[in-house]
Design an enzyme around this catalytic site. Structure first.
Site, PDB file in Angstrom:
ATOM      1  N   CYS A  94       0.867  -1.184   0.000  1.00 16.27           N
ATOM      2  CA  CYS A  94       0.000   0.000   0.000  1.00 16.27           C
ATOM      3  C   CYS A  94       0.900   1.229   0.000  1.00 16.27           C
ATOM      4  CB  CYS A  94      -0.998  -0.016   1.161  1.00 16.27           C
ATOM      5  SG  CYS A  94      -0.307   0.237   2.807  1.00 16.27           S
ATOM      6  N   ARG A 105      -3.618  -0.549   5.103  1.00 16.76           N
ATOM      7  CA  ARG A 105      -4.128  -1.616   4.248  1.00 16.76           C
ATOM      8  C   ARG A 105      -3.196  -2.812   4.141  1.00 16.76           C
ATOM      9  NH1 ARG A 105      -5.306   2.055  -0.857  1.00 16.76           N
ATOM     10  NH2 ARG A 105      -3.471   3.045   0.073  1.00 16.76           N
ATOM     11  N   ASP A 149      -8.330   3.651   0.685  1.00 20.34           N
ATOM     12  CA  ASP A 149      -7.468   3.907   1.842  1.00 20.34           C
ATOM     13  C   ASP A 149      -8.330   4.465   2.969  1.00 20.34           C
ATOM     14  OD1 ASP A 149      -5.533   4.588   3.679  1.00 20.34           O
ATOM     15  OD2 ASP A 149      -4.278   5.671   2.238  1.00 20.34           O
TER      16      ASP A 149
END
Length: 157
Positions: free
Chosen positions: A8, A14, A122
């Site tokens: 990420c 994440r 996100d």
């Protein structure tokens, strides 16, 4: 057995959540499951507290010594699969990686038929509930990867 890298932006939300989920659900498929961030702080840092709390709510955990880290494009050859959360992450890695490693860089959402080609959102700047939504997406992707592995098609896609 294969190795997977989950990527990420900063490796604090994440990808560490994906790492915890993949280790719980796919530990028998991959002999190495790790995460990193395209723009992670080179000094390393802890997982975001909201991400850690979401993992706990869903009964997942990370190693207590876990620290964020930046992707090393030169090391991408160590992974059979590099799963990124956003198209921009794939572009950034392909821009730095050796051409022979480009094919192993894939969007994680491509394992979610209803989200193929889309970014995994996100949750960092949103409400806490966004972390739970992302965990659901990551769990579904892990389940799909597990099924593809059982069918012998995981790395052939």
């Amino acid at each position: 057995m294969a190795a997977v890298l989950l990527v990420c932006t900063a490796n604090i939300c994440r990808s560490p959540m994906a790492e915890a989920i993949f280790k719980a659900k796919l530990g028998g498929v991959f002999n190495s499951i790790t995460s990193a961030g395209v723009h992670a702080d080179p000094r390393g840092g802890p997982v975001d507290a909201r991400a850690a709390a979401a993992l706990t709510r869903h009964q997942y955990s990370l190693d207590r010594k876990w620290r964020s880290r930046r992707v090393d494009p030169a090391a991408l050859g160590n992974y059979d699969l590099v799963l990124v959360m956003e198209a921009d992450h794939a572009d950034a890695l392909r821009g730095k990686a050796a051409p022979e490693h480009h094919a192993r860089i894939r969007l994680l959402s491509d394992f979610l038929p209803d989200m193929a080609g889309q970014d995994i959102p996100d949750p960092y700047f949103g409400p806490v509930a966004g972390f739970d939504v992302v965990i659901g997406m990551l769990e579904r992707a892990a389940t799909r990867l597990l099924a593809q592995s059982a069918e012998g098609r995981l790395l052939a896609n």
